[in-house]
Design a protein around this motif. Structure first.
Motif, short mmCIF file in Angstrom:
data_model
loop_
_atom_site.label_atom_id
_atom_site.label_comp_id
_atom_site.label_asym_id
_atom_site.label_seq_id
_atom_site.Cartn_x
_atom_site.Cartn_y
_atom_site.Cartn_z
N LEU A 65 0.87 -1.17 0.00
CA LEU A 65 0.00 0.00 0.00
C LEU A 65 0.91 1.22 0.00
CD1 LEU A 65 -3.15 0.53 2.17
CD2 LEU A 65 -1.49 2.35 1.89
N TYR A 66 0.76 2.08 -1.00
CA TYR A 66 1.69 3.20 -1.14
C TYR A 66 1.01 4.46 -1.62
CZ TYR A 66 1.58 1.88 -6.09
OH TYR A 66 1.16 1.58 -7.36
N ILE A 67 1.63 5.58 -1.34
CA ILE A 67 1.16 6.86 -1.85
C ILE A 67 2.04 7.23 -3.02
CG2 ILE A 67 0.10 8.95 -0.96
CD1 ILE A 67 1.54 8.55 1.62
N GLU A 68 1.41 7.71 -4.07
CA GLU A 68 2.17 8.15 -5.24
C GLU A 68 2.58 9.60 -5.06
OE1 GLU A 68 0.40 7.08 -8.95
OE2 GLU A 68 -0.49 5.25 -8.12
N GLY A 69 3.88 9.80 -5.05
CA GLY A 69 4.37 11.14 -4.79
C GLY A 69 4.80 11.87 -6.04
N ARG A 73 7.99 9.13 -7.55
CA ARG A 73 8.57 8.53 -6.35
C ARG A 73 7.46 8.20 -5.38
NH1 ARG A 73 12.50 12.61 -4.15
NH2 ARG A 73 12.65 11.12 -2.47
N ASN A 74 7.43 6.97 -4.95
CA ASN A 74 6.37 6.51 -4.05
C ASN A 74 6.87 6.33 -2.63
OD1 ASN A 74 4.77 6.28 -6.39
ND2 ASN A 74 5.53 4.20 -6.72
N ILE A 75 5.92 6.31 -1.71
CA ILE A 75 6.25 5.94 -0.33
C ILE A 75 5.33 4.79 0.06
CG2 ILE A 75 6.22 6.68 2.07
CD1 ILE A 75 6.93 9.45 1.19
N ILE A 76 5.94 3.68 0.43
CA ILE A 76 5.14 2.53 0.85
C ILE A 76 4.78 2.69 2.32
CG2 ILE A 76 5.14 0.03 1.18
CD1 ILE A 76 7.07 -0.22 -1.14
N LEU B 149 6.15 16.47 3.13
CA LEU B 149 7.27 16.52 4.07
C LEU B 149 8.47 15.73 3.56
CD1 LEU B 149 5.62 16.24 7.60
CD2 LEU B 149 6.12 18.25 6.23
N ASN B 150 8.22 14.69 2.77
CA ASN B 150 9.33 13.84 2.37
C ASN B 150 9.87 14.15 0.99
OD1 ASN B 150 9.89 11.66 4.48
ND2 ASN B 150 7.66 11.73 4.39
N GLN B 151 9.09 14.79 0.16
CA GLN B 151 9.54 14.93 -1.22
C GLN B 151 9.70 16.37 -1.69
OE1 GLN B 151 7.17 12.34 -3.67
NE2 GLN B 151 8.03 10.52 -2.71
N LYS B 152 9.26 17.32 -0.88
CA LYS B 152 9.48 18.71 -1.29
C LYS B 152 10.64 19.28 -0.50
CE LYS B 152 4.75 19.79 -2.71
NZ LYS B 152 3.55 20.63 -2.45
N SER B 226 5.43 26.13 -4.22
CA SER B 226 4.91 25.03 -3.41
C SER B 226 4.77 23.75 -4.23
CB SER B 226 3.57 25.44 -2.81
OG SER B 226 2.67 24.37 -2.79
N GLU B 227 4.41 23.89 -5.49
CA GLU B 227 4.24 22.71 -6.35
C GLU B 227 5.58 22.11 -6.77
OE1 GLU B 227 1.85 24.01 -9.63
OE2 GLU B 227 0.21 24.56 -8.26
N VAL B 228 6.45 22.98 -7.28
CA VAL B 228 7.75 22.50 -7.75
C VAL B 228 8.54 21.90 -6.59
CG1 VAL B 228 9.89 23.16 -8.86
CG2 VAL B 228 7.75 24.24 -9.54
N GLY B 229 8.43 22.52 -5.44
CA GLY B 229 9.03 22.05 -4.19
C GLY B 229 10.45 21.64 -4.36
#
Lengths: 229, 229
Positions: A65-69, A73-76, B149-152, B226-229
């Motif tokens: 189960l993951y979020i599509e970032g 790049r995903n986070i499981i 929080l993790n990708q921007k 904020s989008e490009v992050g």
DNA sequence: CGCGAGCTTGACGTTGTTCAACTAGAGTGG
DNA sequence: CCACTCTAGTTGAACAACGTCAAGCTCGCG
């Protein structure tokens, strides 16, 4: 993906919460109309943004189960094994999935129409409470994940992920079903650093790793690393 | 903290979801027994790990909902304004709060016994659906938060936080109720870097900032950042 | 007048990502 | 059977992004 309609709950050996609730309510089992589907590895069981129409229960296999970032790049968030609900989060939530689920191996799931579920929990309070509990476990594990991902260093995060996989398998010796990239997505770090840390742990004698076969040699130390993070 | 028992729903001008549900059910308003409490700034309305006994509704003021992390570092998930539920996440969840809530100013809340809520939603399906919706909004905003929080990068995160505060206030010109440290916690970054980015945005003419008084001058650009992050 | 909390800025070091190159094994087609 | 290609895994080095430390500043309050 392979459908099989006309499955009977009586023939299914899982005896899931839904089955139990139906029995307790004295309702008719024929009303359930479960739909079993078999997914091949890498197939999407649910997709972020799509509408939620059924409660989904994992019967056999495993899924992530993951979020599509951003930038693919995903986070499981977690791994789903038999006897766990998918789409429940979303069921309680909104008409749309806020995450995706895809099969890690050949995986069989059971779909039950949401309208039936709603009817059921209105009749059976215990069922609703059990759903809430499954649900609540997800929420608090997500809270935990947020802290882990933001406040632990990558060493601590990988340690935590390995311990998590170990707990899923109920063993210190198991096969990580994930690729290095996926293992990284479980800790929100790059594939390269995942590999680096695995070899580091191996050199330090904390784990033994051969391809995907992992053996946790020093669980205490790994827990320490995961906590200090 | 100041209790006031014996509040009557009829005297309350909020007419919240609970009130509406009671009316629709034709139940007795006297059964509700709401408990109003006023918290001073910095007081804890709910505390991570404590048992959940009531549904909590924000009547007046504002509060921050946050997870307590490692080494006293918190992450603020969102800000609560009047007409939002606290303890609902947990209500659907587990008997214990998986987060904390504390008042950002003098804040009045209304507590309703959970048993009463349960009785109510079993009678009133619409009410349950409305709870689920409030709940679902939280879940999907949390998913979003994890990605942010993790990708921007921190520039994108601060931009997003400012836009979030702006949307809460329905204005491009408002007072950020938070300290710099708290603003950082909303984006999971250090206080120092928060300040640095604020001055950076100011120098670039994107915002105007005087103490806590913020004016977003170039919203489009801020959204882009904020989008490009 | 002095103290403390919140805020600001600079310098520095650490952490983690990215790029690039290389290896090993599995599958494919000539 | 060999050359190929493709994917997964591995390693090193350069670089960018953030956090931390330290110092100073301002304002409100006793």
């Amino acid at each position: 993906m392979k459908f099989s309609k006309g499955v009977k709950c009586l023939d299914c050996n899982l005896k899931c919460d839904i089955y139990k609730a139906v029995i307790e309510c004295g309702a008719d089992l024929d009303e359930v109309k479960p739909l079993h589907v078999i997914y091949k590895k890498h197939e999407n069981i649910s997709k972020q943004g799509r509408p939620v129409s059924h409660a989904i229960y994992v019967v056999d296999g495993s899924a992530k189960l993951y979020i599509e970032g951003l930038n693919n790049r995903n986070i499981i968030l977690y791994i789903l094994k038999p006897q766990s609900y998918i789409g429940l989060l979303s069921f309680f939530e909104s008409p749309f999935y806020s995450y995706s689920v895809s099969a890690l191996e050949e995986t069989q799931i059971c779909m039950i129409d949401l309208d039936f579920i709603k009817k059921l929990y209105l009749q059976n309070h215990d069922f609703l409470i059990r759903l809430n509990k499954a649900f609540g476990k997800s929420v608090s594990s997500i809270m935990n994940k947020i802290i882990t991902l933001n406040q632990k260093n990558i060493r601590g995060r990988v340690a935590e992920s390995l311990l998590y996989l170990s707990s899923l398998n109920n063993s210190e010796k198991f096969s990580i079903f994930l690729t290095r990239k996926e293992l990284g997505e479980l800790s929100a770090i790059s594939e390269e650093n995942t590999v680096r840390l695995l070899t580091e742990f191996r050199r330090e004698g904390i784990i033994d790793l051969n391809g995907k076969e992992l053996h946790i040699l020093d669980k205490k130390l790994l827990q320490k690393i995961s906590e200090v993070g």
